[in-house]
Design an enzyme around this catalytic site. Sequence first.
Site, PDB file in Angstrom:
ATOM      1  N   TYR A  56      69.310   9.635  30.493  1.00  0.00           N
ATOM      2  CA  TYR A  56      69.723   9.154  29.181  1.00  0.00           C
ATOM      3  C   TYR A  56      69.057   7.798  28.900  1.00  0.00           C
ATOM      4  O   TYR A  56      69.337   6.807  29.586  1.00  0.00           O
ATOM      5  CB  TYR A  56      71.241   9.014  29.090  1.00  0.00           C
ATOM      6  CG  TYR A  56      72.013  10.308  29.156  1.00  0.00           C
ATOM      7  CD1 TYR A  56      71.372  11.547  29.143  1.00  0.00           C
ATOM      8  CD2 TYR A  56      73.405  10.317  29.236  1.00  0.00           C
ATOM      9  CE1 TYR A  56      72.092  12.731  29.198  1.00  0.00           C
ATOM     10  CE2 TYR A  56      74.130  11.489  29.283  1.00  0.00           C
ATOM     11  CZ  TYR A  56      73.463  12.699  29.276  1.00  0.00           C
ATOM     12  OH  TYR A  56      74.182  13.870  29.350  1.00  0.00           O
ATOM     13  N   LEU A 201      81.840  19.018  19.874  1.00  0.00           N
ATOM     14  CA  LEU A 201      81.969  18.995  18.413  1.00  0.00           C
ATOM     15  C   LEU A 201      80.669  19.384  17.744  1.00  0.00           C
ATOM     16  O   LEU A 201      80.429  19.067  16.579  1.00  0.00           O
ATOM     17  CB  LEU A 201      82.403  17.595  17.949  1.00  0.00           C
ATOM     18  CG  LEU A 201      83.720  17.100  18.545  1.00  0.00           C
ATOM     19  CD1 LEU A 201      84.028  15.694  18.074  1.00  0.00           C
ATOM     20  CD2 LEU A 201      84.865  18.048  18.200  1.00  0.00           C
ATOM     21  N   ILE A 243      83.866  15.946  26.750  1.00  0.00           N
ATOM     22  CA  ILE A 243      83.306  14.587  26.730  1.00  0.00           C
ATOM     23  C   ILE A 243      82.602  14.318  25.397  1.00  0.00           C
ATOM     24  O   ILE A 243      81.382  14.191  25.353  1.00  0.00           O
ATOM     25  CB  ILE A 243      82.365  14.349  27.922  1.00  0.00           C
ATOM     26  CG1 ILE A 243      81.351  15.505  28.075  1.00  0.00           C
ATOM     27  CG2 ILE A 243      83.144  14.152  29.208  1.00  0.00           C
ATOM     28  CD1 ILE A 243      80.244  15.209  29.075  1.00  0.00           C
ATOM     29  N   SER A 246      81.321   9.202  20.206  1.00  0.00           N
ATOM     30  CA  SER A 246      81.296   8.644  18.869  1.00  0.00           C
ATOM     31  C   SER A 246      81.196   7.135  18.997  1.00  0.00           C
ATOM     32  O   SER A 246      81.788   6.538  19.898  1.00  0.00           O
ATOM     33  CB  SER A 246      82.563   9.014  18.084  1.00  0.00           C
ATOM     34  OG  SER A 246      82.568   8.350  16.830  1.00  0.00           O
ATOM     35  N   ASN A 255      89.565  11.274  18.679  1.00  0.00           N
ATOM     36  CA  ASN A 255      89.141  12.171  19.752  1.00  0.00           C
ATOM     37  C   ASN A 255      90.045  12.028  20.975  1.00  0.00           C
ATOM     38  O   ASN A 255      90.449  13.023  21.589  1.00  0.00           O
ATOM     39  CB  ASN A 255      87.695  11.885  20.146  1.00  0.00           C
ATOM     40  CG  ASN A 255      86.697  12.274  19.078  1.00  0.00           C
ATOM     41  OD1 ASN A 255      87.028  12.975  18.135  1.00  0.00           O
ATOM     42  ND2 ASN A 255      85.468  11.807  19.218  1.00  0.00           N
TER      43      ASN A 255
END
Length: 272
Positions: A56, A201, A243, A246, A255
């Site tokens: 990442y 989501l 997981i 946002s 959430n």
Amino acid sequence: MRTETVHGVSIPKIGFGTWTVGGHGAPDPARDNFYLAALESALALGYTHFDTAESYAAGHAEELLGQAVRASGIDREKVFLTSKVSPEHLAHDDVLRACEGSLRRLGVEYLDLYLIHWPRPRMNLPDAFRALNRLVREGKVRHLGVSNFDVKLLRQSVALSETPLLTDQVSYSVTDRRSMADGLLETCQQNDILLTAYTPLNHRYLQHNRAVRALLEIAQERGITRAQASLAWLATQPRVIAIPMSANPQHQAENLAAGEIVLTAEEMARIG
């Protein structure tokens, strides 16, 4: 926060993903303050499980997460940190080096959970697990898992791991049910392995089919958001955690609260 407990380990139903934190394929230092604010907000709201990976933002997500945890003043033992080794680093010595890199960037002495991020064609899975098992024995990693593994590879991993495998992290949501169709969810539930849903989501494939219409109806009836209904659908299932990510504090709070929502059997049946 409701939790799932497997092999003596309790993990919150809702954690915090860090994909895009720090950049995408490469670091984006110009937005460090924005990303740090998102992480600091999540910690302040009560998130305790954070998921990251060496890939990442080329490791920058780990750096920012470590910085945010230290700045929070929260005891390290109260934060559950997951990271992942990239598929190009699955040779024995490469796994060891990758883990050391993640520990250094996070600024911690151990990882709570360490995953193989993606399977690789012709990978030497026994060699990778020889290194992963060593990391557990040395105390640098407490628990092992995999990500994006199918049922066959998951079962091979269970056999190779010297300690109980904790999770298989995969794409799973109301609109992405491949893990149901291919038997992965059932395999996890029957073998006390968590299915960790990333992109929970993700509505790229959103269509107003029966399941989505039911989800929207339930959200309206309960006075919750569509995102909360989507997360509640996941959190209501045994051995499933999620997981979401946002940067918006309001959405973060919503959430997290979704982990406390338990849908009824009738509502689950309506969504399918």
